[in-house]
Scaffold this motif. Structure first.
Motif, PDB file in Angstrom:
ATOM      1  N   ASN A  22      19.410  11.679 -16.450  1.00 36.68           N
ATOM      2  CA  ASN A  22      18.012  11.974 -16.772  1.00 36.68           C
ATOM      3  C   ASN A  22      17.467  11.073 -17.865  1.00 36.68           C
ATOM      4  N   ILE A  23      18.356  10.528 -18.671  1.00 37.36           N
ATOM      5  CA  ILE A  23      17.938   9.678 -19.791  1.00 37.36           C
ATOM      6  C   ILE A  23      18.754   8.398 -19.736  1.00 37.36           C
ATOM      7  N   ILE A  24      18.075   7.285 -19.918  1.00 35.02           N
ATOM      8  CA  ILE A  24      18.736   5.987 -19.955  1.00 35.02           C
ATOM      9  C   ILE A  24      18.198   5.223 -21.151  1.00 35.02           C
ATOM     10  N   PRO A  25      19.041   4.553 -21.923  1.00 38.42           N
ATOM     11  CA  PRO A  25      18.541   3.803 -23.084  1.00 38.42           C
ATOM     12  C   PRO A  25      17.760   2.576 -22.645  1.00 38.42           C
ATOM     13  N   GLU A  26      16.834   2.192 -23.477  1.00 33.11           N
ATOM     14  CA  GLU A  26      15.981   1.070 -23.116  1.00 33.11           C
ATOM     15  C   GLU A  26      16.722  -0.267 -23.151  1.00 33.11           C
ATOM     16  N   GLY A  33       8.865   6.763 -19.707  1.00 31.45           N
ATOM     17  CA  GLY A  33       9.502   7.493 -18.616  1.00 31.45           C
ATOM     18  C   GLY A  33       8.942   7.056 -17.274  1.00 31.45           C
ATOM     19  N   TYR A  34       9.680   7.362 -16.213  1.00 33.42           N
ATOM     20  CA  TYR A  34       9.285   7.003 -14.857  1.00 33.42           C
ATOM     21  C   TYR A  34       9.514   8.189 -13.940  1.00 33.42           C
ATOM     22  N   ASN A  35       8.605   8.343 -12.986  1.00 33.23           N
ATOM     23  CA  ASN A  35       8.762   9.287 -11.883  1.00 33.23           C
ATOM     24  C   ASN A  35       9.008   8.469 -10.620  1.00 33.23           C
ATOM     25  N   ILE A  36      10.244   8.482 -10.171  1.00 34.49           N
ATOM     26  CA  ILE A  36      10.673   7.641  -9.049  1.00 34.49           C
ATOM     27  C   ILE A  36      10.768   8.513  -7.813  1.00 34.49           C
ATOM     28  N   THR A  62      11.932   7.958  -0.565  1.00 31.95           N
ATOM     29  CA  THR A  62      11.567   8.491   0.743  1.00 31.95           C
ATOM     30  C   THR A  62      12.523   7.912   1.785  1.00 31.95           C
ATOM     31  N   CYS A  63      13.144   8.788   2.580  1.00 31.20           N
ATOM     32  CA  CYS A  63      14.091   8.390   3.622  1.00 31.20           C
ATOM     33  C   CYS A  63      13.530   8.820   4.980  1.00 31.20           C
ATOM     34  N   SER A  64      13.541   7.890   5.946  1.00 36.76           N
ATOM     35  CA  SER A  64      13.009   8.151   7.288  1.00 36.76           C
ATOM     36  C   SER A  64      14.037   7.720   8.317  1.00 36.76           C
ATOM     37  N   ASP A  65      14.120   8.465   9.439  1.00 40.29           N
ATOM     38  CA  ASP A  65      15.007   8.059  10.537  1.00 40.29           C
ATOM     39  C   ASP A  65      14.215   7.240  11.549  1.00 40.29           C
ATOM     40  N   GLU A  66      14.929   6.765  12.617  1.00 39.44           N
ATOM     41  CA  GLU A  66      14.308   5.905  13.627  1.00 39.44           C
ATOM     42  C   GLU A  66      14.015   6.665  14.908  1.00 39.44           C
ATOM     43  N   GLY A  67      14.021   7.992  14.827  1.00 41.09           N
ATOM     44  CA  GLY A  67      13.712   8.771  16.015  1.00 41.09           C
ATOM     45  C   GLY A  67      12.240   8.719  16.366  1.00 41.09           C
ATOM     46  N   VAL A  68      11.946   9.248  17.540  1.00 47.03           N
ATOM     47  CA  VAL A  68      10.560   9.312  18.020  1.00 47.03           C
ATOM     48  C   VAL A  68      10.253  10.772  18.331  1.00 47.03           C
ATOM     49  N   PRO A  69       9.351  11.382  17.559  1.00 46.47           N
ATOM     50  CA  PRO A  69       8.703  10.804  16.364  1.00 46.47           C
ATOM     51  C   PRO A  69       9.659  10.774  15.165  1.00 46.47           C
ATOM     52  N   SER A  70       9.348   9.899  14.253  1.00 49.16           N
ATOM     53  CA  SER A  70      10.226   9.730  13.089  1.00 49.16           C
ATOM     54  C   SER A  70      10.057  10.893  12.113  1.00 49.16           C
ATOM     55  N   LEU A  71      11.185  11.318  11.584  1.00 50.46           N
ATOM     56  CA  LEU A  71      11.177  12.378  10.568  1.00 50.46           C
ATOM     57  C   LEU A  71      11.600  11.776   9.229  1.00 50.46           C
ATOM     58  N   SER A  72      11.066  12.322   8.163  1.00 53.07           N
ATOM     59  CA  SER A  72      11.361  11.772   6.825  1.00 53.07           C
ATOM     60  C   SER A  72      11.422  12.906   5.816  1.00 53.07           C
ATOM     61  N   SER A  73      12.023  12.591   4.688  1.00 51.94           N
ATOM     62  CA  SER A  73      12.085  13.504   3.537  1.00 51.94           C
ATOM     63  C   SER A  73      12.082  12.665   2.282  1.00 51.94           C
ATOM     64  N   SER A  74      11.689  13.276   1.185  1.00 52.32           N
ATOM     65  CA  SER A  74      11.574  12.535  -0.070  1.00 52.32           C
ATOM     66  C   SER A  74      12.032  13.405  -1.224  1.00 52.32           C
ATOM     67  N   VAL A  75      12.363  12.749  -2.319  1.00 51.50           N
ATOM     68  CA  VAL A  75      12.772  13.420  -3.544  1.00 51.50           C
ATOM     69  C   VAL A  75      12.229  12.606  -4.709  1.00 51.50           C
ATOM     70  N   THR A  76      11.816  13.300  -5.755  1.00 55.85           N
ATOM     71  CA  THR A  76      11.257  12.645  -6.945  1.00 55.85           C
ATOM     72  C   THR A  76      12.235  12.788  -8.095  1.00 55.85           C
ATOM     73  N   LEU A  77      12.572  11.685  -8.681  1.00 57.12           N
ATOM     74  CA  LEU A  77      13.488  11.638  -9.818  1.00 57.12           C
ATOM     75  C   LEU A  77      12.699  11.352 -11.083  1.00 57.12           C
ATOM     76  N   THR A  78      12.903  12.164 -12.097  1.00 56.78           N
ATOM     77  CA  THR A  78      12.253  11.954 -13.399  1.00 56.78           C
ATOM     78  C   THR A  78      13.262  11.345 -14.344  1.00 56.78           C
ATOM     79  N   LEU A  79      12.920  10.189 -14.852  1.00 61.14           N
ATOM     80  CA  LEU A  79      13.834   9.436 -15.722  1.00 61.14           C
ATOM     81  C   LEU A  79      13.143   9.142 -17.042  1.00 61.14           C
ATOM     82  N   GLN A  80      13.776   9.544 -18.135  1.00 59.51           N
ATOM     83  CA  GLN A  80      13.256   9.293 -19.466  1.00 59.51           C
ATOM     84  C   GLN A  80      13.978   8.101 -20.084  1.00 59.51           C
TER      85      GLN A  80
END
Length: 981
Positions: A364-368, A427-430, A433-451
């Motif tokens: 969650n925390i990384i030095p500069e 800080g950053y909010n990263i 997003t991950c998507s597959d190659e199906g038809v129709p394509s499905l995806s999911s995402s996650v947000t990482l908070t880094l200080q």
């Protein structure tokens, strides 16, 4: 290459029912090869191991040290295997966490294994671990039906086959069902008794013709036996009913049918239809269809129409659970003849699962000041679909200093791509997003908070490159001069600035003796009072240092300029002023107008306008004769000197500066108007000089006067205090509840014949002022006799016993003599009232320790002798003062309470213990004093002794006679003296 190997292994993974032994071996070799390529660690353990059993030394196998496992916070990441295995970081081993049941864990898979990753931090690493679970023979074969019924016509030919239900054994390989046994075997036998294929039908073959008339019903026992150690088995009952003849069995159009169904198809979907025919006629040709699978979960998903032979879907199918099904279908006519076929149903995958993002480890925390390619987060993405539906691509938002790097097997690592600066972005909010190659394509995402944590990479910066300040001289020490200010772009402790005065010197003196700097605020204070005439300016350095580790600092130069103040009066250099001699300037009488007499020379150590001087003539003997130049101080004559001008001229010149306020100095110039020096000398002998009075002498005189006055006032206060104290003591006794002390004339004796005292005694009779109770208190007598009270009461009692023994002796010389009859008065001749009505009678009572009061006899309550005239007021006051003095002395001797008398005297104490003051009697109206005759006293003593010898002992008469007065020690001693005389 890795991807192709993985896909090949995935294709070989399938249902146990469709997997041959060669495929299993190939799959195992494939997985071992994949593990060697990826650098994985593999273990093999049997199922049902107890909790805490050792799996393997993971630290040794991975080549890691123990401290690396601890510092990296090693942990296990797995979606479903973490509950079975745990990591002991202190020992570096893998342990069994929960009991592992291979049949429950891998019901559809012959090769059962646990897959998980070992995650390490700082730096972030991961390793893959595979644990193969080997089977043990812990399950016995079991039939789903305990009994199976057959109806067979008696016309059935020899060799006719009848399909039997197979047994299910959850174990695998050698521990699964190995053979079947049928007993008895005289009529029927088994065709697959030596085949280990559990999916193959077990058929019962008719060996002898049936005869319904001989045996209408036949009972058989089918036994399934596995190959484990120990060997286990299961049984099923088979009942055969013999019917009349049925010549033809049903026949399917195909022995193997194939069908395809899409996953998530709705219930009721017809998967396939099978068809069988019977050459018989009538009821023997009517066919009934049924699913004969007894192993697996076919019956949970499929059903068959008994008349039409259509296979129907009765539950939702998930491709991710099963990719194909093998359905065994049987056809039975009414005559009891049966046949079977096989239907293989393949499940077609659709894109119904979105990618699942799992965060394996993150910071969650990384030095500069983190290095490039530092791993921040590790992500594992999994899509349960297959083919293109399971291929996943991950992206993240742009314009951030991070990179999402893909590794093998859908593992991603979030790494730093450029240098970080907390001062630009904290800080950053990263968003990944991950998507597959199906038809129709499905995806999911996650947000990482880094200080971004702060690093002390910025030194404090002053607001100016240099500072300059001014301060007026003669300042107060500690006054604030000005403030330096520095800021730090860092955060918290790294941004906390402290100010330090750098070591330097000013004219050889440390700068710290001139100024000081507040460490927190940067305020510069003056340590001393500055003098412009000594130092006009100085420089020093101030360091601003932050609170980081290591600290960073910067310096700035500060210049302090001292401003002049008009604090110095002008100093006269000429003429020189001396106290011992007189200096005079001579002016001849022939001097003209403007004659230069002298010049006053003065300087001022201040600067600027404060040093501009002007001269004025303040006083002069003759103002019309001289003048002073206002700018140069020259003294010149204004007019011609005449004979009338005085010889002695005195000029007072004042010198002023131009400061605000201005300061001045005066100088006296003596001028002699004469033509010759002897004339001047004779005249200036008596020149008055200014006298310097001795201020110190005046101070000492005033101080001595003050000291003497103080001592006099102190002595006066002490004397008055002592007088007031004595007066208050006397007033306390006077206003208390003390009885009036009666005046006892000397040489007075009562008429009861109880004895006389030849000397005068002073006793104190008073009452306590606190309790207001009448107590009796005896003090020291006026002569040498003292009543001594022993605190232990032992000595006093012994003394009283000795005195009592002496008194009991008839010849005791201490016995008190009776009064002389020569100076007795009759009742009418007594000068005052007597008896119970006497005005000066004293009633005395005292309180012993037991709290009860004893009262004396009649002798105590009143006097019976004659009384003279009452004393005067002066005599009463004198007696009162004497009693007050004796009270203080007796109190210290006898103690508090009941005056110490309770330990010395018994409750029968009476006033007869008090010495008799009535021994000398003064007759009113006469100058004669009646005294006792010694000869008569001796005669009376002899008569008294004879009378006492004639009396009975004291013990016998103690109850009938009234109490007698007990002689005091003082009366004993005085009687002894009289006898000696």
């Amino acid at each position: 290459m890795l991807k192709s190997v993985y896909e090949t292994c995935w294709k070989l993974r399938g249902n146990r029912s469709d997997r041959t032994m060669n495929q299993r071996v190939l799959l195992f070799v494939c997985l071992v090869s994949l593990a060697s390529v990826l650098g994985q660690v593999s273990y093999s353990i049997p199922e049902e191991m107890p909790k805490g059993s050792l799996v393997g030394n993971i630290a040794q196998d991975l080549g890691l040290e123990m401290k690396r496992l601890i510092s990296g916070k090693a942990k296990i990441y797995s979606r479903n295997s973490g509950e079975y295995v745990e990591l002991n970081r202190e020992r570096g081993v893998l342990l069994v966490k929960e009991r592992i049941d291979r049949e429950a864990l891998c019901a559809e898979t012959a090769l059962c294994a646990l897959h998980f990753q070992i995650i390490l931090e700082n730096p972030m690493e991961h390793y893959t671990v595979n644990i193969q679970i080997t089977d043990i023979n812990d399950n016995a074969p079991a039939f789903k039906k305990a009994k199976m019924n057959f109806k067979i016509s008696e016309s059935a030919i020899i060799g006719s086959k009848f399909v039997l239900a197979t047994a299910e054994d959850l174990d695998s390989d050698i521990n699964a069902v190995q053979r079947y046994e049928l007993k008895p075997t005289n009529i029927f036998s088994l065709t697959s008794q030596n085949s280990p294929d559990v999916n193959k039908n077990v058929e019962m073959v008719l060996q002898k013709p049936l005869d319904r008339e001989k045996e209408e019903q036949i009972s058989l026992v089918l036994t399934a036996v596995d190959g484990g150690e120990p060997q286990m088995s299961g049984t099923m009952m088979i009942v055969v009913t013999v019917l009349d003849a049925n010549d033809n069995a049903p026949v399917f159009t195909q022995q193997t049918y194939k069908a395809t169904v899409t996953e998530n198809s709705p219930k009721g979907t017809v998967v396939a239809a099978v068809t069988a025919s019977d050459a018989d006629h009538g009821s023997n040709s009517r066919i009934t269809y049924s699913i004969t699978n007894t192993v697996g979960n076919v019956g949970e998903y499929f059903d068959i129409d008994k008349e039409k032979g259509e296979v129907i879907l009765i539950n939702n199918i998930d491709y991710e659970k099963s990719i194909s099904f093998q359905i065994n279908i049987g056809a039975t006519d009414d005559g009891g003849l049966t046949n079977s076929c096989k239907l293989i149903v393949d499940i077609q995958d659709i894109n119904d699962n979105e990618p699942e993002i799992n965060i394996m480890s993150k910071s969650n925390i990384i030095p500069e000041n983190a290095k490039l390619s530092t791993v921040v987060t590790m992500i594992h993405v999994e899509d349960l679909d297959s083919g293109n539906n399971g291929k996943v691509q991950c992206l993240m938002n742009e314009n951030i200093p991070f990179l999402l790097k893909s590794t093998i097997n859908n593992f991603y690592s979030l790494q730093t791509d450029s240098e970080l600066d907390r001062e630009k972005a904290s800080g950053y909010n990263i968003t990944v997003t991950c998507s597959d190659e199906g038809v129709p394509s499905l995806s999911s995402s996650v947000t990482l908070t880094l200080q971004i944590s702060d690093v002390n990479d910025n030194a404090p910066v002053f607001e100016r490159s240099s500072y300059e300040a001014y301060i007026v001289e003669n300042n107060t020490p500690g006054v604030s001069i000005f403030t330096v200010k520095a800021t730090d772009a860092d955060w918290k402790q790294n941004a906390r600035v402290s100010y330090i005065l750098e070591d330097s010197s000013v004219n050889g003196v440390p700068v710290s003796s001139y100024v000081s700097v507040s460490a927190d605020s940067g305020v510069i204070h003056a340590v001393r009072s500055f003098d412009y005439e000594q130092i006009k300016d100085f420089r020093f350095c101030v360091k601003a240092q932050d609170g980081g580790s290591p600290p960073l600092s910067s310096n700035v130069t500060v210049k302090i300029q001292i401003q002049d103040q008009n604090d110095n009066p002008p100093q006269v250099l000429y003429p020189v002023q001396t106290a011992g001699s007189v200096v005079a300037e001579m002016v001849p009488r022939s001097a003209d107008v403007g004659y230069l007499v002298t010049k006053v020379v003065a300087v001022d150590v201040d600067s600027g306008q404060n040093a501009w001087l002007s001269y004025k003539l303040q006083k002069a003997t003759d103002r019309a004769l001289f003048e002073v130049g206002s700018q140069n101080g020259e003294i010149r004559t204004v007019r011609q000197v005449t004979e009338k001008d005085l010889l002695k001229q005195r000029l007072t010149v004042i010198v002023e500066d131009n400061g605000q306020p201005s300061r001045s100095a005066t100088v006296i110039v003596n001028v002699a108007v004469a033509d010759s020096f002897p004339e001047v000398l004779s005249e200036f002998t008596d020149f008055p000089h200014d006298k310097d009075y001795n201020d110190n002498l005046t101070f000492y005189l005033v101080l001595a006067l003050a000291v003497v006055s103080f001592l006099f006032i102190t002595c006066l206060v002490v004397i008055i205090s002592v007088k007031i104290y004595r007066w208050r003591q006397s007033r306390i006794l006077y206003h208390s509840s003390l009885p009036v002390i009666p005046y006892y004339p000397p040489r007075y004796s009562d008429t009861l014949g109880t004895g006389t005292l030849p000397h005068t005694y002073n006793y104190e009779v008073c009452r306590t002022t606190d309790s207001r109770k009448s107590d009796c208190k005896f003090g020291r007598a006026g002569s040498q006799n003292v009543l001594i009270m022993d605190p232990s009461s032992t000595g006093t009692m012994q003394r009283m016993q000795r005195e009592k023994s002496i008194l009991d002796e008839p010849d005791s010389p201490l016995e008190q003599k009776p009064p002389n009859n020569d100076w007795r008065f009759t009742q009418g001749q007594r000068p005052g009232p007597s008896g119970p009505h006497m005005p000066y009678g004293t009633h005395i009572r005292w309180t012993p320790k037991n709290g009860t009061r004893a009262t004396g006899g009649p002798e105590v309550a009143m006097g019976t002798g004659p009384w003279p005239q009452p004393p005067t007021e002066a005599e009463q006051l004198q007696a009162l003062m004497a009693a007050a003095n004796e009270v203080s002395e007796a109190t210290a001797t006898l103690g508090p309470g009941t005056m110490g008398l309770s330990t010395r005297y018994s409750p029968q104490f009476t006033l007869q213990h008090v010495p008799d003051y009535r021994q000398n009697v003064y007759i009113p109206g006469s100058t004669a004093t009646l005294t006792s005759n010694p000869q008569q006293q001796q005669q009376q003593a002899t008569a008294q002794q004879a009378a006492q010898q004639a009396l009975p002992p004291p013990q016998a008469s103690a109850q009938s006679e009234p109490p007698k007065a007990v002689q005091t020690p003082a009366s004993k001693k005085k009687s002894t003296k009289k006898e000696k005389k």
